[in-house]
Design an enzyme around this catalytic site. Structure first.
Site, PDB file in Angstrom:
ATOM      1  CG  HIS A  46     -47.321  19.715  -7.983  1.00 45.28           C
ATOM      2  ND1 HIS A  46     -46.290  20.555  -8.334  1.00 45.28           N
ATOM      3  CD2 HIS A  46     -48.498  20.752  -7.441  1.00 45.28           C
ATOM      4  CE1 HIS A  46     -46.611  21.486  -8.161  1.00 45.28           C
ATOM      5  NE2 HIS A  46     -47.588  21.597  -7.199  1.00 45.28           N
ATOM      6  CD  GLU A  64     -50.806  24.429  -7.410  1.00 44.90           C
ATOM      7  OE1 GLU A  64     -50.890  24.815  -6.388  1.00 44.90           O
ATOM      8  OE2 GLU A  64     -49.573  23.490  -8.273  1.00 44.90           O
TER       9      GLU A  64
HETATM   10  O1  G3P Z   1     -48.734  23.010  -4.576  1.00 49.67           O
HETATM   11  C1  G3P Z   1     -48.811  24.301  -3.909  1.00 49.67           C
HETATM   12  C2  G3P Z   1     -48.131  25.380  -5.645  1.00 49.67           C
HETATM   13  O2  G3P Z   1     -47.600  24.782  -6.358  1.00 49.67           O
HETATM   14  C3  G3P Z   1     -48.577  26.518  -4.508  1.00 49.67           C
HETATM   15  O3  G3P Z   1     -47.162  27.314  -4.428  1.00 49.67           O
HETATM   16  O4  G3P Z   1     -45.985  28.612  -3.191  1.00 49.67           O
HETATM   17  O5  G3P Z   1     -46.855  28.878  -5.049  1.00 49.67           O
HETATM   18  O6  G3P Z   1     -48.098  28.424  -2.395  1.00 49.67           O
HETATM   19  P1  G3P Z   1     -47.122  28.028  -3.367  1.00 49.67           P
END
Ligand code: G3P
Length: 222
Positions: A93, A141
């Protein structure tokens, strides 16, 4: 495409800690049962057993190390999280980055213990590299959008579609999730329309005043 996969990461949010971890898992379970959509949670490691004991739903660890049994003080051992009730794990992550060698070792250990593995990535080239390792999922992400409330599926659609294309060329058996800023039904819809098979999300649900209502909104356009 089939039903999407939704993985809710609790991070270290107060709302998802201790008894809160159980309550949010109950909301996920209820919405999953009503909708038929698979919703999994990733609580903090010490809460895995607690959630698994009280709620029947898939639980992922937020991290695991590529270690075996023995002299590895302070490491997260795959056998231990499995026995605690996890069925899978996040690896790499963006808030728990690993080296390439560590990612490979964690993935190997996850496979050894029959845990579903989600390798997190930050752009198209790292997504392609992660797919080459053959995890169950890669989760793209962009770090700058994490926790921003600005959905990746709208702010940076190319990174999602580019990841989907790159993974399809390398190993079509690897599923692609996307995450960062996802919270609303239209965010998930856009993510699926870009070719992803689900989302990895956190703050929009964990910090919501009513997580169950937030989840119902998230899935309303599926
Ligand atoms: O692991 C999920 C993440 O990093 C995204 O976070 O708060 O933007 O949904 P968020």
């Amino acid at each position: 495409m089939g039903s999407p996969f939704i993985l809710l990461n609790y991070k270290t949010y107060n709302q998802g800690t201790g008894q809160g971890a159980v309550e949010i898992a109950r909301a996920c379970r209820a919405v999953s049962e009503e909708s038929g959509i698979e919703i999994a949670v990733a609580p903090q490691l010490p809460d895995i057993y607690r959630v698994a004991s009280e709620v029947e739903l898939p639980i992922f660890s937020q991290h695991m190390d590529g270690v075996g049994a023995g002299s590895f003080t302070g490491h997260v051992f795959g056998k231990c999280i499995k026995e605690a009730g996890a069925v899978g794990t996040l690896i790499n992550h963006s808030e728990r980055r690993l080296t390439l060698a560590e990612i490979e070792a964690s993935l190997k250990a996850a496979k050894e213990f029959g845990l579903r593995a989600v390798i997190c990535t930050n752009n198209v080239p790292t997504t392609a590299a992660a797919a080459a390792l053959e995890p169950d999922y890669v989760a793209i992400e962009p770090p700058e959008l994490i926790g921003s409330g600005i959905p990746v599926s709208k702010a940076d659609p190319e990174v999602v579609s580019g990841s989907v294309e790159a993974v399809a060329k390398i190993n079509s058996g690897v599923k692609v999730l996307c995450g960062a800023g996802i919270s609303k039904g239209e965010d998930l819809r856009a993510a699926l329309d870009l070719g992803s098979q689900g989302v990895l999300l956190a703050s929009g649900i964990v910090k919501a005043a009513d997580p169950k209502a937030a989840l119902e909104d998230l899935i309303r356009l599926v």
